[in-house]
Design a protein around this motif. Structure first.
Motif: not given
Length: 86
Positions: A47-55
């Motif tokens: 379940i995403r809160i931030n956009a994909a590709g972060g971290g």
């Protein structure tokens, strides 16, 4: 770094990692497929809160990770034994 050296001198693979170059290639193919399967499964359940590709990004590519693991297990046999004890 180790993988680049092995690609340059494939006959030294047995001495460095303990497996032949052909075995390494098949192991790397399996590792790539397994890594993609695991990432796809994680992304489908997340379940995403931030956009994909972060971290954090991976520091080593998959082939270097596999070579590091094989090299470590070859050089540190006590680590290999402790895997089966616990």
């Amino acid at each position: 770094m180790v993988f680049d050296y092995i690609q340059k001198y494939p006959l030294r693979t047995k001495q460095i990692l303990g497996i032949s170059y052909g075995q390494l290639e098949s192991l790397l193919n399996f590792a790539f497929k397994r890594h993609q399967d695991i990432k796809a499964k994680q992304e489908s359940q997340e379940i995403r809160i931030n956009a994909a590709g972060g971290g954090c990004k991976e520091l080593l590519p998959i082939e270097e990770q596999v070579c590091l693991c094989l090299f470590y297990l070859r050089q540190m046999p006590t680590f290999f034994n402790s895997l089966w004890v616990s």
